[in-house]
Design a protein around this motif. Structure first.
Motif, PDB file in Angstrom:
ATOM      1  N   LYS A 119      73.402 -68.600  30.557  1.00 22.83           N
ATOM      2  CA  LYS A 119      73.198 -69.193  29.234  1.00 22.83           C
ATOM      3  C   LYS A 119      74.212 -68.653  28.238  1.00 22.83           C
ATOM      4  N   LEU A 120      74.525 -67.362  28.334  1.00 21.68           N
ATOM      5  CA  LEU A 120      75.517 -66.765  27.447  1.00 21.68           C
ATOM      6  C   LEU A 120      76.888 -67.420  27.657  1.00 21.68           C
ATOM      7  N   ILE A 121      77.264 -67.631  28.912  1.00 20.39           N
ATOM      8  CA  ILE A 121      78.519 -68.313  29.210  1.00 20.39           C
ATOM      9  C   ILE A 121      78.524 -69.702  28.590  1.00 20.39           C
ATOM     10  N   GLU A 122      77.400 -70.380  28.681  1.00 22.96           N
ATOM     11  CA  GLU A 122      77.261 -71.719  28.095  1.00 22.96           C
ATOM     12  C   GLU A 122      77.470 -71.681  26.583  1.00 22.96           C
ATOM     13  N   TYR A 123      77.021 -70.609  25.946  1.00 26.66           N
ATOM     14  CA  TYR A 123      77.178 -70.450  24.497  1.00 26.66           C
ATOM     15  C   TYR A 123      78.566 -69.958  24.101  1.00 26.66           C
ATOM     16  N   GLY A 124      79.439 -69.736  25.081  1.00 26.91           N
ATOM     17  CA  GLY A 124      80.778 -69.247  24.776  1.00 26.91           C
ATOM     18  C   GLY A 124      80.864 -67.743  24.683  1.00 26.91           C
ATOM     19  N   ILE A 125      79.890 -67.046  25.279  1.00 24.73           N
ATOM     20  CA  ILE A 125      79.852 -65.580  25.259  1.00 24.73           C
ATOM     21  C   ILE A 125      80.204 -65.043  26.647  1.00 24.73           C
ATOM     22  N   ASP A 126      81.093 -64.069  26.692  1.00 24.47           N
ATOM     23  CA  ASP A 126      81.429 -63.396  27.946  1.00 24.47           C
ATOM     24  C   ASP A 126      80.534 -62.160  28.054  1.00 24.47           C
ATOM     25  N   PRO A 127      79.478 -62.179  28.889  1.00 26.56           N
ATOM     26  CA  PRO A 127      78.495 -61.083  28.925  1.00 26.56           C
ATOM     27  C   PRO A 127      79.147 -59.730  29.239  1.00 26.56           C
ATOM     28  N   VAL A 128      78.678 -58.688  28.528  1.00 28.63           N
ATOM     29  CA  VAL A 128      79.260 -57.354  28.705  1.00 28.63           C
ATOM     30  C   VAL A 128      78.199 -56.316  29.047  1.00 28.63           C
ATOM     31  N   GLY A 129      77.217 -56.105  28.170  1.00 24.97           N
ATOM     32  CA  GLY A 129      76.272 -55.005  28.376  1.00 24.97           C
ATOM     33  C   GLY A 129      76.934 -53.696  27.986  1.00 24.97           C
ATOM     34  N   GLY A 130      76.699 -52.658  28.749  1.00 19.23           N
ATOM     35  CA  GLY A 130      77.349 -51.374  28.481  1.00 19.23           C
ATOM     36  C   GLY A 130      76.460 -50.394  27.746  1.00 19.23           C
ATOM     37  N   THR A 131      76.860 -49.121  27.792  1.00 20.46           N
ATOM     38  CA  THR A 131      76.092 -48.026  27.215  1.00 20.46           C
ATOM     39  C   THR A 131      76.346 -47.897  25.718  1.00 20.46           C
ATOM     40  N   PRO A 132      75.513 -47.108  25.020  1.00 19.23           N
ATOM     41  CA  PRO A 132      75.780 -46.852  23.601  1.00 19.23           C
ATOM     42  C   PRO A 132      77.149 -46.232  23.364  1.00 19.23           C
ATOM     43  N   GLU A 133      77.521 -45.298  24.218  1.00 20.33           N
ATOM     44  CA  GLU A 133      78.812 -44.623  24.062  1.00 20.33           C
ATOM     45  C   GLU A 133      79.973 -45.612  24.237  1.00 20.33           C
ATOM     46  N   GLN A 134      79.843 -46.503  25.202  1.00 21.13           N
ATOM     47  CA  GLN A 134      80.892 -47.500  25.427  1.00 21.13           C
ATOM     48  C   GLN A 134      81.015 -48.443  24.237  1.00 21.13           C
ATOM     49  N   PHE A 135      79.874 -48.843  23.662  1.00 21.11           N
ATOM     50  CA  PHE A 135      79.900 -49.761  22.530  1.00 21.11           C
ATOM     51  C   PHE A 135      80.487 -49.066  21.298  1.00 21.11           C
ATOM     52  N   ASP A 136      80.097 -47.812  21.062  1.00 17.31           N
ATOM     53  CA  ASP A 136      80.660 -47.068  19.929  1.00 17.31           C
ATOM     54  C   ASP A 136      82.174 -46.924  20.062  1.00 17.31           C
ATOM     55  N   SER A 137      82.637 -46.609  21.252  1.00 25.77           N
ATOM     56  CA  SER A 137      84.067 -46.444  21.492  1.00 25.77           C
ATOM     57  C   SER A 137      84.799 -47.768  21.266  1.00 25.77           C
ATOM     58  N   PHE A 138      84.197 -48.862  21.719  1.00 21.62           N
ATOM     59  CA  PHE A 138      84.792 -50.186  21.541  1.00 21.62           C
ATOM     60  C   PHE A 138      84.894 -50.534  20.056  1.00 21.62           C
ATOM     61  N   ILE A 139      83.837 -50.271  19.300  1.00 15.90           N
ATOM     62  CA  ILE A 139      83.831 -50.577  17.868  1.00 15.90           C
ATOM     63  C   ILE A 139      84.921 -49.774  17.148  1.00 15.90           C
ATOM     64  N   GLN A 140      85.062 -48.503  17.498  1.00 15.74           N
ATOM     65  CA  GLN A 140      86.105 -47.677  16.886  1.00 15.74           C
ATOM     66  C   GLN A 140      87.495 -48.246  17.176  1.00 15.74           C
ATOM     67  N   SER A 141      87.712 -48.680  18.421  1.00 15.36           N
ATOM     68  CA  SER A 141      89.022 -49.234  18.785  1.00 15.36           C
ATOM     69  C   SER A 141      89.280 -50.549  18.063  1.00 15.36           C
ATOM     70  N   GLU A 142      88.238 -51.360  17.882  1.00 17.37           N
ATOM     71  CA  GLU A 142      88.372 -52.619  17.158  1.00 17.37           C
ATOM     72  C   GLU A 142      88.686 -52.366  15.685  1.00 17.37           C
ATOM     73  N   ALA A 143      88.024 -51.371  15.096  1.00 23.44           N
ATOM     74  CA  ALA A 143      88.275 -51.043  13.698  1.00 23.44           C
ATOM     75  C   ALA A 143      89.738 -50.645  13.491  1.00 23.44           C
ATOM     76  N   LYS A 144      90.259 -49.858  14.407  1.00 18.02           N
ATOM     77  CA  LYS A 144      91.659 -49.430  14.320  1.00 18.02           C
ATOM     78  C   LYS A 144      92.599 -50.609  14.509  1.00 18.02           C
ATOM     79  N   ARG A 145      92.300 -51.433  15.480  1.00 17.90           N
ATOM     80  CA  ARG A 145      93.161 -52.591  15.785  1.00 17.90           C
ATOM     81  C   ARG A 145      93.300 -53.515  14.576  1.00 17.90           C
TER      82      ARG A 145
END
Length: 326
Positions: A287-313
Motif C-alpha cells: 500500500k505504501l508503494i501504491e501511495y508513492g512511498i518507498d518503505p524504510v522502517g529503521g531504528t531510532p538511531e538510524q532515523f536521527d542520523s538520517f535527519i541530521q544528514s538531511e538537515a546538513k544537505r
C-alpha cells in the motif's frame, strides 16, 4: 555480616533489579491510555493518508486506541512545536516530512529546536519525486530539457507547492546540480499549479509520483526522471536522475515518527520495533508503494542520523540559493 554492609548490598541489588526490570515493566504497562499522533499538516495529503494507514495497524499491534490529529500551519511548525512542548511520556507523538529537517535553515526564529527537542522513533519511508515538464514544450527527455532551459532562460520556470517546500528545494538542487538557472514560481499547493503546467506557462515541477503520474498518462505532462534510487514500479519506463547523469539528485521527501526528546528510551524502542513490523507487513508495504512511498522502517538511531544528514544537505542548498523565509 555488619548492618552497614547488608544495607549496601541491598541497595546495590535493588538498583541492579531496577535497571534490569525497568524497561520490561514499562513495556508491559505501555500504552495504558490512547496515544495521540499529530500530523502538522491539513487533512487529505500524503502525510495524513500514510499516517492513518500506519497508525491503524499500529493500534492493532499495541492493542490501544490511536487518535490522529491534524494541526497544520507554518510549514509544519505549529503542530511540531506543540508536540515538542508536550509531556515526554509516549502518548503525544509527531509525524514529520522533509520540512522538519529543512525548517531550521529557513526560519531563523523558531519557537522550538527541531533537531534537539524531538527524537526519531522510526522512518515510515522515503518519498521520491517525479520531475515532469509541460507536454506543450519541446523537450521529451531530461537531457533535452536541460539544453532547452539553458537556451530559453526566460521560459525556464519551475512551480512548487510553496516557498520552502521539499519540491522547491529539490528543484533548487536541480538548478545547482545542472547549472541551469530557473525562476521559481510558488503556488499555494500543487493543484493551483497544474493548469499553468498543462498550458506550458510553467515549464516543470517536482512532485510525488502518485500526484503526477495520472497527468503523464493523460498526455498533459511528460515524465523526465525520478529522484528514487531505482526505477519506480508504477513508472518503469521513467529513468532515475542517477541514470540520467545526476547521481546527487537521489532523494526527495520522506515521512516518519518522532517523540519529544526526553521520552524514555524503552518506550521509543517499543514503538520503533512495532512500526518496523507494520511497515514490513506485506499488505502495508504494498500500500505504501501504491501511495508513492518507498518503505524504510529503521531504528531510532538510524532515523536521527538520517535527519541530521538531511538537515546538513539542505542547509547547503539553502545557503547557496540565499533563500530566507520569516
Amino acid at each position: 555480616m555488619p548492618s552497614h554492609l547488608r544495607r549496601a548490598l541491598l541497595t546495590a541489588w535493588l538498583t541492579a533489579a531496577a535497571l534490569l526490570c525497568g524497561p520490561a515493566m514499562a513495556d508491559e504497562t505501555y500504552p495504558s491510555k490512547p496515544i495521540h499522533i499529530v500530523v502538522p499538516y491539513t487533512p487529505g495529503g500524503v502525510s495524513d493518508t500514510v499516517t492513518r494507514l500506519v497508525m491503524a495497524r499500529l493500534s492493532e499491534r499495541l492493542k490501544s486506541p490511536i487518535v490522529v490529529e491534524n494541526m497544520g500551519g507554518a510549514n509544519g511548525q505549529i503542530g511540531s512545536a506543540a508536540v515538542a512542548r508536550s509531556a515526554p511520556d509516549g502518548y503525544t507523538l509527531l509525524v514529520v516530512v522533509a520540512a522538519h529537517a529543512i525548517n531550521p535553515s529557513l526560519y531563523p526564529k523558531m519557537t522550538y529546536s527541531p533537531l534537539q527537542d524531538l527524537r526519531g522513533v522510526s522512518q515510515f519511508g522515503g518519498i521520491p519525486l517525479l520531475m515532469v515538464s509541460s507536454a506543450q514544450l519541446p523537450p521529451t527527455t531530461l537531457k533535452e530539457f536541460v539544453t532547452w532551459a539553458k537556451g530559453n532562460p526566460q521560459k525556464a520556470t519551475y512551480a512548487s507547492s510553496g516557498a520552502g517546500s521539499g519540491a522547491h528545494l529539490v528543484a533548487e538542487l536541480f538548478t545547482q546540480t545542472t547549472g541551469t538557472p530557473m525562476t521559481h514560481i510558488p503556488y499555494k499547493g500543487v493543484a493551483p499549479a497544474l493548469p499553468d503546467l498543462f498550458s506550458g506557462q510553467v515549464a516543470t515541477i517536482f512532485d510525488s509520483v502518485q500526484t503526477m503520474l495520472p497527468h503523464v498518462k493523460a498526455g498533459k505532462l511528460r515524465a523526465l526522471a525520478m529522484t528514487s534510487a531505482r526505477r519506480w514500479p508504477a513508472a518503469p519506463d521513467v529513468p532515475t536522475m542517477a541514470e540520467s547523469g545526476y547521481p546527487s539528485m537521489t532523494g526527495g521527501s520522506w515521512i516518519g515518527l518522532l517523540a519529544p526528546a526526553k521520552t524514555p528510551r524503552d518506550i521509543v524502542n517499543r514503538l520503533s520495533t512495532e512500526i518496523q513490523a507494520v511497515v514490513n507487513a506485506p499488505d502495508i508495504h504494498a500500500k505504501l508503494i501504491e501511495y508513492g512511498i518507498d518503505p524504510v522502517g529503521g531504528t531510532p538511531e538510524q532515523f536521527d542520523s538520517f535527519i541530521q544528514s538531511e538537515a546538513k544537505r539542505w542547509a547547503e542548498v539553502i545557503k547557496k540559493a540565499n533563500i530566507h523565509l520569516e
